[in-house]
Design an enzyme around this catalytic site. Structure first.
Site, PDB file in Angstrom:
ATOM      1  N   GLY A  77       0.721  -1.252   0.008  1.00 15.18           N
ATOM      2  CA  GLY A  77      -0.098  -0.153  -0.063  1.00 15.18           C
ATOM      3  C   GLY A  77       0.812   1.175  -0.090  1.00 15.18           C
ATOM      4  O   GLY A  77       0.607   2.305  -0.550  1.00 15.18           O
ATOM      5  N   ASP A  78       2.013   1.056   0.758  1.00 10.77           N
ATOM      6  CA  ASP A  78       3.038   2.259   0.680  1.00 10.77           C
ATOM      7  C   ASP A  78       3.500   2.648  -0.730  1.00 10.77           C
ATOM      8  O   ASP A  78       3.497   3.759  -1.213  1.00 10.77           O
ATOM      9  CB  ASP A  78       4.155   2.055   1.657  1.00 10.77           C
ATOM     10  CG  ASP A  78       3.382   2.119   3.104  1.00 10.77           C
ATOM     11  OD1 ASP A  78       2.369   2.500   3.493  1.00 10.77           O
ATOM     12  OD2 ASP A  78       4.084   1.370   4.118  1.00 10.77           O
TER      13      ASP A  78
END
Length: 327
Positions: free
Chosen positions: A256-257
């Site tokens: 997600g980052d």
């Protein structure tokens, strides 16, 4: 676009369990869980949401400002980040605590159980964006990522006072925040980022409907894991973008980052939202294929080739300008 990324900076301790966590849970004993997992592997890696996103932005050719708190054990990590284009001038070093620790067990279905020790991160509440911005180039966007809750609230308030556009990315801290705090973090955000579960939790904790959230935040980006990403806003049709097909998931930590890094690199280049989501998905796919949140290598040719494979030659051409500054 100059982006400041506020949030956690941590060391990740990543363990692999060669089974299914769900198989160890007994439905009528969930009120008395006591489990110990014999793991097959341990990887100690650099991490923390803000550091991961800043690493990704720097690797994609931007010059992000990292804002967070660390311990005196940060020196080697700082060198690594600087080598990958990150400005660490916004990092506060605590004399009393070590850098935060993230401890995570991942099973064969990519399910995870994790714990996070804040350590020096609690000192992030002492960082003054007014003072920091006064001594550096003014950012065009501030990402308010998971951090000490008081720091998240402070940075959000300071962005409003300074007139700085900001993105609310409460993610894992939604479990710690109450309704008033969540409403404070979301209100006025130009961007709101969650995964699908966090989106449901945000609605439940805030007491708002989806429409009420969109009245208070500009654009809501929801990652859907293997189903891609959905982008909602109050006055535009919903945009959905599929994930990169046939992505090998070696370690889901940091996916997600990496998506956020790719997405905001494209936003910085002025690309349309669909193209930004595609670059986010391509960057996430690169991260998912490695162990550790900062182990992937952002190679321009490889990213463009993956975009072409996943979304077609037109998509490749569209996202190419966002990668023009890559080192």
């Amino acid at each position: 676009m100059r982006i400041a990324v506020t949030g956690s900076i941590a060391t990740d301790h990543l363990m692999v369990f060669p089974g299914r966590i769900a198989d160890q849970l007994i439905p009528d004993q969930l009120a008395h869980v006591s489990l110990s997992f014999l793991v097959d592997a341990l990887e100690v890696r650099r991490g923390g949401v803000a550091a991961n996103i800043a690493f990704g932005l720097g690797s994609l050719g931007l010059d992000p400002l990292l804002v967070g708190a660390v311990g005196t054990d940060f020196a080697e990590y700082e060198v690594w980040l600087k080598q990958h284009g990150v400005d660490t001038g916004g990092v506060r070093v605590s004399a009393d605590h070590q850098t935060a620790r993230f401890m995570c067990i991942t099973d064969e279905d990519a399910n995870q159980i994790a714990a996070f020790y804040a350590g020096a991160m609690q000192d992030a509440r002492e960082i003054d964006l007014w003072q920091l911005i006064g001594t550096r180039d003014r950012p065009d966007l501030v990402l308010v990522c998971p951090n000490d809750p008081a720091a998240m609230l402070r940075h959000t308030a300071e962005c409003r006072e300074l007139g700085l556009p900001f993105a609310a990315d409460p993610s894992q801290q939604l479990a710690r925040l109450d309704g008033d705090e969540i409403r404070e973090l979301v209100t006025g955000a130009q961007w709101l980022l969650t995964n699908e579960y966090e989106a449901a939790l945000l609605l439940e904790r805030s007491g708002w409907t989806r429409a009420e959230v969109l009245e208070r935040a500009g654009t809501w980006v929801t990652t859907l894991g293997g189903d891609g990403v959905r982008i909602d806003s109050a006055h535009q049709a919903t945009i959905t973008v599929a994930a990169v097909p046939d992505t090998e998931v070696t370690d889901p930590t940091g996916g997600g980052d990496a998506f956020r890094a790719g997405f905001f690199a494209a936003v910085s280049a002025g690309l349309p939202l669909e193209a930004a989501a595609r670059l986010g998905c391509v960057t996430a796919a690169s991260a998912l294929g490695t162990v550790g949140s900062q182990a992937y290598r952002a190679d321009r040719d490889s990213l463009l080739a993956e975009a072409a494979r996943a979304y077609g030659a037109e998509a490749e051409q569209e996202i190419a300008p966002a990668l023009s500054g890559m080192r």
